[in-house]
Design a protein around this motif. Structure first.
Motif, PDB file in Angstrom:
ATOM      1  N   TYR A  12       0.463  -0.857   0.090  1.00 48.70           N
ATOM      2  CA  TYR A  12      -0.465   0.474   0.015  1.00 48.70           C
ATOM      3  C   TYR A  12       0.538   1.531  -0.031  1.00 48.70           C
ATOM      4  N   GLY A  47      -7.032   6.831  -4.729  1.00 44.54           N
ATOM      5  CA  GLY A  47      -8.037   6.483  -3.957  1.00 44.54           C
ATOM      6  C   GLY A  47      -9.067   5.149  -4.465  1.00 44.54           C
ATOM      7  N   ALA A  48      -9.026   4.466  -5.311  1.00 46.28           N
ATOM      8  CA  ALA A  48      -8.881   3.215  -5.844  1.00 46.28           C
ATOM      9  C   ALA A  48      -7.844   2.502  -4.837  1.00 46.28           C
ATOM     10  N   SER A  50      -6.475   2.778  -2.677  1.00 46.15           N
ATOM     11  CA  SER A  50      -6.788   2.979  -0.483  1.00 46.15           C
ATOM     12  C   SER A  50      -8.113   2.469  -0.609  1.00 46.15           C
ATOM     13  N   ARG A  51      -8.980   1.960  -1.130  1.00 47.83           N
ATOM     14  CA  ARG A  51     -10.111   1.350  -0.952  1.00 47.83           C
ATOM     15  C   ARG A  51      -9.765   0.411  -1.338  1.00 47.83           C
ATOM     16  N   GLY A  54      -7.792  -1.566   1.802  1.00 45.22           N
ATOM     17  CA  GLY A  54      -8.905  -1.842   2.783  1.00 45.22           C
ATOM     18  C   GLY A  54      -9.734  -2.751   2.915  1.00 45.22           C
ATOM     19  N   LYS A  55      -9.881  -3.529   1.183  1.00 44.44           N
ATOM     20  CA  LYS A  55     -11.372  -4.450   0.745  1.00 44.44           C
ATOM     21  C   LYS A  55     -10.005  -5.641   1.150  1.00 44.44           C
ATOM     22  N   ARG A  60     -10.381  -0.165   6.686  1.00 44.74           N
ATOM     23  CA  ARG A  60     -10.235   1.054   7.105  1.00 44.74           C
ATOM     24  C   ARG A  60      -8.713   0.908   7.129  1.00 44.74           C
TER      25      ARG A  60
END
Length: 126
Positions: A12, A47-48, A50-51, A54-55, A60
């Motif tokens: 990440y 943003g993508a 991070s999403r 997160g998944k 989060r």
């Protein structure tokens, strides 16, 4: 209710750092209209990322609300915004392109330091 901290995936912080560093370099090398489009695309890509992270981690991402997490986010914001300002003012008018690469490396290292901030935050909670 227990406050559990789940680690971000190993990739990440390096991925977000690479995206942000690439944004700094392309801002210096591309014409201004294309550079601004790339900055928007880079923000959407972060943003993508991070999403997705997160998944993968199931929650989060673990940027704590403590002093370390807020300090990390502030340092990252200063590094990115400061690098973009320097690139726009110094490199664009025909200045040294090596400066853009050095600033991109700085942004990458600051983003990558999130790994240690997250580890330190988990260590203090246990």
């Amino acid at each position: 209710m227990t406050d559990r901290q789940i680690a971000a995936p190993w990739w990440y912080y390096a991925t977000t750092g690479a995206i942000a560093g690439t944004a700094v370099v392309t801002t210096a090398l591309l014409p201004q209209q294309l550079a601004s489009l790339f900055l928007v695309a880079a923000a959407l890509l972060v943003g993508a990322t991070s999403r997705i992270a997160g998944k993968v981690s199931g929650t989060r991402l673990p940027i704590s609300a403590g002093a370390g997490g807020v300090g990390y986010l502030a340092a990252l914001a200063v590094a990115i915004i400061g690098s973009l300002v320097v690139v726009w003012t110094v490199v664009r008018p025909g200045g040294p392109s090596w400066l853009a690469w050095a600033l991109a490396a700085l942004v990458f290292v600051v983003a990558l330091s999130g790994t240690w901030v997250a580890k330190a935050g988990r260590a203090t909670q246990t």
